[in-house]
Scaffold this motif. Sequence first.
Motif, mmCIF file in Angstrom:
data_model
loop_
_atom_site.group_PDB
_atom_site.id
_atom_site.type_symbol
_atom_site.label_atom_id
_atom_site.label_comp_id
_atom_site.label_asym_id
_atom_site.label_seq_id
_atom_site.Cartn_x
_atom_site.Cartn_y
_atom_site.Cartn_z
ATOM 1 N N THR A 244 1.153 -1.199 0.089
ATOM 2 C CA THR A 244 0.153 0.313 -0.139
ATOM 3 C C THR A 244 1.050 1.154 -0.498
ATOM 4 O OG1 THR A 244 -0.250 -0.116 2.179
ATOM 5 C CG2 THR A 244 -2.439 -0.589 1.119
ATOM 6 N N GLN A 245 2.184 1.439 0.045
ATOM 7 C CA GLN A 245 2.780 2.361 0.260
ATOM 8 C C GLN A 245 2.763 3.145 -1.086
ATOM 9 O OE1 GLN A 245 5.597 3.726 2.196
ATOM 10 N NE2 GLN A 245 5.561 2.288 3.547
ATOM 11 N N GLY A 246 2.378 4.626 -0.775
ATOM 12 C CA GLY A 246 1.799 4.971 -1.072
ATOM 13 C C GLY A 246 0.928 5.767 -2.559
ATOM 14 N N GLN A 247 -0.113 4.636 -1.755
ATOM 15 C CA GLN A 247 -1.616 4.398 -2.132
ATOM 16 C C GLN A 247 -2.745 4.692 -1.187
ATOM 17 O OE1 GLN A 247 -1.366 2.756 -5.737
ATOM 18 N NE2 GLN A 247 0.406 2.862 -5.437
ATOM 19 N N PRO A 248 -3.893 5.250 -1.586
ATOM 20 C CA PRO A 248 -4.695 5.107 -0.827
ATOM 21 C C PRO A 248 -5.330 4.395 0.963
ATOM 22 C CG PRO A 248 -5.477 5.729 -2.990
ATOM 23 C CD PRO A 248 -4.189 4.918 -2.756
ATOM 24 N N GLY A 249 -4.694 3.038 0.123
ATOM 25 C CA GLY A 249 -5.257 2.136 0.999
ATOM 26 C C GLY A 249 -4.236 1.991 2.494
ATOM 27 N N MET A 250 -2.425 2.972 2.159
ATOM 28 C CA MET A 250 -1.597 3.061 3.524
ATOM 29 C C MET A 250 -2.290 4.147 4.180
ATOM 30 S SD MET A 250 0.861 3.208 4.929
ATOM 31 C CE MET A 250 2.109 1.786 4.197
ATOM 32 N N GLU A 251 -3.539 4.684 3.839
ATOM 33 C CA GLU A 251 -4.198 5.765 4.957
ATOM 34 C C GLU A 251 -5.159 5.299 5.808
ATOM 35 O OE1 GLU A 251 -6.620 9.515 3.348
ATOM 36 O OE2 GLU A 251 -4.006 9.460 1.842
ATOM 37 N N LEU A 252 -5.442 3.779 5.963
ATOM 38 C CA LEU A 252 -6.522 2.731 6.276
ATOM 39 C C LEU A 252 -4.680 2.039 7.581
ATOM 40 C CD1 LEU A 252 -8.072 3.381 4.498
ATOM 41 C CD2 LEU A 252 -9.183 0.695 4.971
ATOM 42 N N SER A 253 -3.542 2.366 7.576
ATOM 43 C CA SER A 253 -2.967 1.380 8.039
ATOM 44 C C SER A 253 -2.064 1.704 9.467
ATOM 45 C CB SER A 253 -1.330 1.823 7.051
ATOM 46 O OG SER A 253 -0.423 1.076 7.588
ATOM 47 N N LEU A 254 -2.133 2.864 10.130
ATOM 48 C CA LEU A 254 -2.123 3.005 11.508
ATOM 49 C C LEU A 254 -3.481 3.028 11.800
ATOM 50 C CD1 LEU A 254 -0.275 3.686 14.339
ATOM 51 C CD2 LEU A 254 -1.141 6.378 13.355
ATOM 52 N N PHE A 255 -4.486 2.845 11.184
ATOM 53 C CA PHE A 255 -5.376 2.213 11.920
ATOM 54 C C PHE A 255 -6.262 0.656 12.039
ATOM 55 C CE2 PHE A 255 -7.612 6.732 10.852
ATOM 56 C CZ PHE A 255 -6.788 7.557 12.249
ATOM 57 N N GLY B 294 -13.144 6.162 -0.082
ATOM 58 C CA GLY B 294 -12.169 5.570 -1.546
ATOM 59 C C GLY B 294 -11.654 4.623 -1.079
ATOM 60 N N LEU B 295 -11.789 3.436 -1.083
ATOM 61 C CA LEU B 295 -11.021 2.163 -0.714
ATOM 62 C C LEU B 295 -11.094 1.912 0.526
ATOM 63 C CD1 LEU B 295 -7.494 2.582 -2.871
ATOM 64 C CD2 LEU B 295 -9.096 0.464 -2.560
ATOM 65 N N GLY B 296 -12.398 2.188 1.392
ATOM 66 C CA GLY B 296 -12.300 1.929 2.681
ATOM 67 C C GLY B 296 -12.559 2.762 3.347
ATOM 68 N N ARG B 297 -11.786 4.230 3.006
ATOM 69 C CA ARG B 297 -11.488 5.279 4.202
ATOM 70 C C ARG B 297 -13.190 5.870 4.496
ATOM 71 N NH1 ARG B 297 -6.861 8.549 0.202
ATOM 72 N NH2 ARG B 297 -9.105 7.562 -1.722
ATOM 73 N N GLU B 298 -13.766 5.671 4.091
ATOM 74 C CA GLU B 298 -14.655 6.781 4.424
ATOM 75 C C GLU B 298 -15.582 5.879 6.053
ATOM 76 O OE1 GLU B 298 -15.776 4.785 0.695
ATOM 77 O OE2 GLU B 298 -13.782 5.011 2.100
ATOM 78 N N LEU B 299 -15.094 4.253 6.306
ATOM 79 C CA LEU B 299 -15.101 3.054 7.117
ATOM 80 C C LEU B 299 -14.384 4.035 8.633
ATOM 81 C CD1 LEU B 299 -15.328 0.575 5.677
ATOM 82 C CD2 LEU B 299 -17.349 1.194 5.856
ATOM 83 N N PHE B 300 -13.538 4.597 8.545
ATOM 84 C CA PHE B 300 -13.057 5.087 9.277
ATOM 85 C C PHE B 300 -12.510 6.782 9.927
ATOM 86 C CE2 PHE B 300 -11.340 1.688 8.097
ATOM 87 C CZ PHE B 300 -10.250 0.654 8.919
ATOM 88 N N ALA B 301 -13.975 7.401 8.994
ATOM 89 C CA ALA B 301 -14.028 8.698 9.992
ATOM 90 C C ALA B 301 -14.072 8.933 11.016
ATOM 91 C CB ALA B 301 -15.616 9.454 9.118
ATOM 92 N N ALA B 302 -14.864 8.096 11.934
ATOM 93 C CA ALA B 302 -14.212 7.683 13.223
ATOM 94 C C ALA B 302 -13.641 7.935 13.991
ATOM 95 C CB ALA B 302 -15.714 6.440 14.161
ATOM 96 N N PHE B 303 -12.326 7.526 13.811
ATOM 97 C CA PHE B 303 -11.169 6.776 13.947
ATOM 98 C C PHE B 303 -10.461 8.612 14.281
ATOM 99 C CE2 PHE B 303 -12.264 2.620 14.028
ATOM 100 C CZ PHE B 303 -11.496 1.878 14.736
ATOM 101 N N ARG B 304 -9.963 9.095 12.563
ATOM 102 C CA ARG B 304 -9.628 9.801 12.207
ATOM 103 C C ARG B 304 -10.142 11.144 13.083
ATOM 104 N NH1 ARG B 304 -10.761 8.500 7.107
ATOM 105 N NH2 ARG B 304 -12.219 9.205 6.364
ATOM 106 N N ALA B 305 -11.315 11.407 13.738
ATOM 107 C CA ALA B 305 -11.963 11.919 14.760
ATOM 108 C C ALA B 305 -12.083 12.396 15.848
ATOM 109 C CB ALA B 305 -13.234 12.301 14.064
#
Length: 601
Positions: A117-128, A577-588
């Motif tokens: 996922t390096q450099g891809q949108p999916g990397m934004e789920l990695s830490l969570f 995109g690519l599941g990022r919408e599922l993690f809105a509560a995590f980011r908040a």
Amino acid sequence: MTLDSTIAKVTARIEARSRTTRAAYLDRIARTAEAGPARAHLSCGNQAHAYAASGPDKAGLAEGAAPNLGIVTAYNDMLSAHQPFETYPALIREAARRAGGSAQVAGGVPAMCDGVTQGQPGMELSLFSRDVIALAAGVALSHNCYDAALYLGVCDKIVPGLVIAAATFGHLPAVFLPAGPMTSGLPNEEKSRIRRQFAAGEIDRAALMQAEMASYHGPGTCTFYGTANSNQMLMEFMGLHLPGASFVNPGTPLREALTIAGAERALAITALGKDFRPAGHILDARAFVNGMVGLMATGGSTNLVMHLPAMARAAGVLIEPEDFAEISAVTPLMARVYPNGLADVNHFHAAGGLGFMIGELLEAGLLHPDVKTVAGDGLHHYTQEPQLDGNRLVWREGARETLNDRILRPVSAPFQSSGGLRALSGNLGRAVIKVSAVADEHRQIEAPARIFADQYAVQAAFRAGEFTQDCIIVVRFQGPRANGMPELHMLTPLLGVLLGRGLKVALVTDGRMSGASGKVPAAIHVSPEAAEGGPLARLRDGDRLRLDATRGTLDVLDADLDSRAPIEADLSANASGLGRELFAAFRANVGPATSGASVVV
């Protein structure tokens, strides 16, 4: 040996800071443990559901007299490091039966590969994903049918997430079973050289792909010393692996024997026996300090500076950035493993590995010797190494001298006198920097800022030939609240190219770099992050910055940041995109990087 005074001081400070939270945690797990083996309190209907598919183990489970292991597995066959776990449950079940117990797969947890996922949108789920792993493991163990847990995981967020779960279920013993590194492929320095050539436009993608496939070529962990292998080191220093288990290759008789031995050991340390070793008692302040010492001595991944506080918090132990800094100051850097050197983890293991290192650090008083581990009382067990004597697994005294001083050195003659990670603070906030691979002449830089919103904009500026002078590249709005804090590993090759051209260059970001970040000074995990209105959000192009890894400072020199309104970035493109919408509560709801960037602890 007498415990080093700084190690003793930092440990005492952590224990004092954690007195209330640790006491509450120990009380909680004690009350759970006192209830006795969980299966005794399940109704007949509960138990019938739990044992319906357990075949030959049904009778023993129903009687409740023999221990039952819960396996939490991060198996998938897309991750090379986790593919070997496919066969572990059957091996463990059979070993448990021979030992008079049983084992069930309690549940699976997700395991994503940062290399994919390096450099891809999916990397934004990695830490969570770390917190998701902890939650998923919690669901698995909530069936309350187990007397101990076996955790199958290796890579970046997986082990920290599993440790958070092991601490949360701290009334249960926990044994971590690794899969081991893949055998050595294309040398890491050659791989890095080819990446730099591709970044500079000197070779085509076909040549790059050929090199990458020769590097990542089979089952097992990637062989460089990034986050995955730093995790494995940590599990030995903290006493959650069997001694010497970390760096034995997959598919070997010794690897199989260690898996069987791990199951047998887990059965032996439940509350049903005479050597009860709940995970919560192993995971105390001393264990976490030992883990920090190991991180510094090996020049390990910067990601662990975030993961360790999150893991510790789950056990009621509170770690702060200054703890890392003070431990680093007295811990010698004993290893040179790529990206800090040319060797890979197989070479490190052959040179004496963790057993040699732990023995040296114990002799120097830099580790707590009097800790509980899954192997027994005392960290001295981890100076031994496993071997096969015919078909029998035995532990013998490990190497007492390094077998290759270009890779591994004693405390008396280290590569450098202090550890591989440093804490930074100043009017730009708090950050961390990995210096074990940064040359002395690159550890201080004063230069104008070039400010970017993401790593793709940096790449575009690089391709346009804009970097012709010394500069400090600032990539902001990359923190956990902004976009989940992806690694910015795509920057590593181009920053290396700029350094190779003779420019003085550094990176400052509220994001993460890969656990393999190396030669270019990078102040990362800057907190408060830009999305919270931190100082990075007030910087402008041309502001003069100073990064001094020797003094531990990070400052803007010629700007009154308080007089400026923070920039508010448009982060809508990172919201879906690519599941990022599922993690809105995590980011908040995520906490700051300094306390682990966690949602669940």
